[in-house]
Write a protein that holds these residues in place. Sequence first.
Motif, short mmCIF file in Angstrom:
data_model
loop_
_atom_site.label_atom_id
_atom_site.label_comp_id
_atom_site.label_asym_id
_atom_site.label_seq_id
_atom_site.Cartn_x
_atom_site.Cartn_y
_atom_site.Cartn_z
N ARG A 90 35.82 -48.06 15.59
CA ARG A 90 34.59 -47.31 15.57
C ARG A 90 33.57 -47.35 13.82
O ARG A 90 34.11 -47.38 13.17
N LYS A 91 32.25 -46.68 14.56
CA LYS A 91 31.88 -47.19 13.27
C LYS A 91 30.18 -46.34 13.60
O LYS A 91 29.93 -45.44 15.20
N GLN A 92 29.43 -45.53 12.95
CA GLN A 92 28.52 -44.88 13.59
C GLN A 92 27.62 -45.25 13.90
O GLN A 92 27.41 -46.65 13.80
N GLN A 112 28.51 -42.28 17.94
CA GLN A 112 29.39 -43.69 17.44
C GLN A 112 29.57 -44.76 18.15
O GLN A 112 29.61 -44.41 19.49
N HIS A 155 29.77 -46.43 23.35
CA HIS A 155 28.93 -45.55 23.08
C HIS A 155 29.23 -43.94 23.28
O HIS A 155 29.37 -43.55 24.31
N HIS A 162 30.73 -36.72 17.58
CA HIS A 162 30.54 -37.50 16.67
C HIS A 162 32.54 -36.83 15.90
O HIS A 162 33.17 -35.91 15.58
N ALA A 174 33.47 -34.90 9.44
CA ALA A 174 32.59 -35.17 10.74
C ALA A 174 31.00 -34.82 10.61
O ALA A 174 30.63 -35.69 10.37
N GLU A 183 30.00 -37.14 7.56
CA GLU A 183 29.71 -38.56 8.17
C GLU A 183 28.61 -39.03 8.74
O GLU A 183 27.91 -39.21 8.45
N ALA A 184 28.73 -37.81 10.11
CA ALA A 184 27.20 -37.57 10.71
C ALA A 184 26.37 -36.94 10.13
O ALA A 184 24.89 -37.54 10.65
N TYR A 185 26.23 -36.02 9.01
CA TYR A 185 25.22 -35.77 8.94
C TYR A 185 23.99 -35.44 7.57
O TYR A 185 23.23 -35.93 7.20
N GLU A 215 18.64 -37.82 16.23
CA GLU A 215 18.91 -37.77 14.81
C GLU A 215 17.88 -36.61 14.37
O GLU A 215 17.10 -35.90 14.91
#
Length: 488
Positions: free
Chosen positions: A235-237, A242, A257, A261, A329, A332-334, A448
């Motif tokens: 997995r990757k962002q 992701q 895709h 998250h 998460a 990582e995501a925000y 985003e």
Amino acid sequence: MATQHETLLAELTARWPEHRIAPSLDRIRAVTELLGDPQRACPVIQITGTNGKGSTAIMIEALLRAAGLRTGRYSSPHLVDVTERIAIDGQPISRERFAEVWADIKPYVEIVDEQQLQGAPMTFFEVLTAMAYAAFADAPVDVMIIEVGLGGTWDATNIADAQVAVVMPIDLDHTHILGGTLTEIAGEKAGIIKPGAHAILAGQPVEAAKVLLEHCADVGALVHREGLDFGLLDRKQAVGGQLIRLNGAAGPVDDIHLPLHGVHMARNAAVALAAVEAFLGLKALPEDLVREGFAEVRAPGRLEAIRQSPPIVLDGAHNAAAAAASAEAMVEAYSFEPLVGVFAVMADKDAEAVLRIWEPVMHEIVCTRVASTDRGLGVDELVDLAQEVFGPGRVRRADTIADALDLATTIVDTDAGRPGIIVTGSVIAAGEARALLATDDLVRDVDEIDWDADDHGGTLDELTDGRALDDLRAGGADDLRHGRGDED
């Protein structure tokens, strides 16, 4: 004056609440027999576990719909409206259809009520479960995706015999009902695995895995184990979620895709794919349909970005295991700096354990209480716990979710960095916030966060045009008050 829908909900929620259960299927069995056993109208995929049931059910639904099947999905609890629990073709049934289904089955429910089986009339959850099975049979759907409400063996949903039984990770939760050890809890949840079924087992603690595997051997279920028979390979962002690589029935499937998250959601996706391929007779789902299905996944209340300015994220994590996954998460995501938490929790949860998980992540926390149930932990008690964990200087208080969002918005509006807000602690808290911040015409995908905005938004009244604030601040929110489940 109450609407017809509110009157109907009041009638249903006057019954025994769903967080109080008894070890019996007598009432649900009696009513489904009177209805012609609608739970047998088509194949069933059933999902239990401590965390991850709802999101995995949504992913299973999306994959099956991509394969051209008509789906019925039953879930609990709901975020905003009880109709969310009964979804056909990925959409909640309308309030009008909800009322029609109740009118159809009400005479049969009243017959069972009169029998007073196990000394009680049908419970709220039993009635909703019967409604779901009836709605799916009447639609009709090709497959039912049924999320267990609590436990497994004695859950009302277990009147169905699932062809595919999915067990998500098991942890300590609802110990006053399910037992105080992983062995006891796993034994209760193993009850959804029926003779000859496919058992899709997510990664489990050793004690739980032992119980599940022994049960599968006893009933002759075909076992599929995460990490051995299926799993997440990479997995990757990516923007809005992701990119993941899964091990499917015919080998690796690349470039999927997933618009959710966290590594926990990626692993849930692996479970969902394994469940669908088992349902299809261990046949690989074509890679283009795998990608198409996952791309359509939407999971409200699971690290859901509901607003850009200021950035507001909703998450229903309500126990330590779920909070740990969401906190990881979230970072990582925000990458919010600072992150302000709006936190409300149920009184029967280990609030201190959840607070300790969020403490390194949140800069400040606003403690509050939900308005739609009396099961919430009081604000004063929550503040005391939070001050022990965060220290007094980082803890604020507000009497309602609306006031807490106002306060959190004021805090982040004075910060020139990359601030954000998360509402968490319970599904109910996320739902009340969602009711304030989102309407059908305003909910949109937020891929985003726009860091170039001139400011961080303004007060909650400005963000919502004043919608529903008076009701929530007064402890009203009648449309939110009813039928909350245990996964809260």
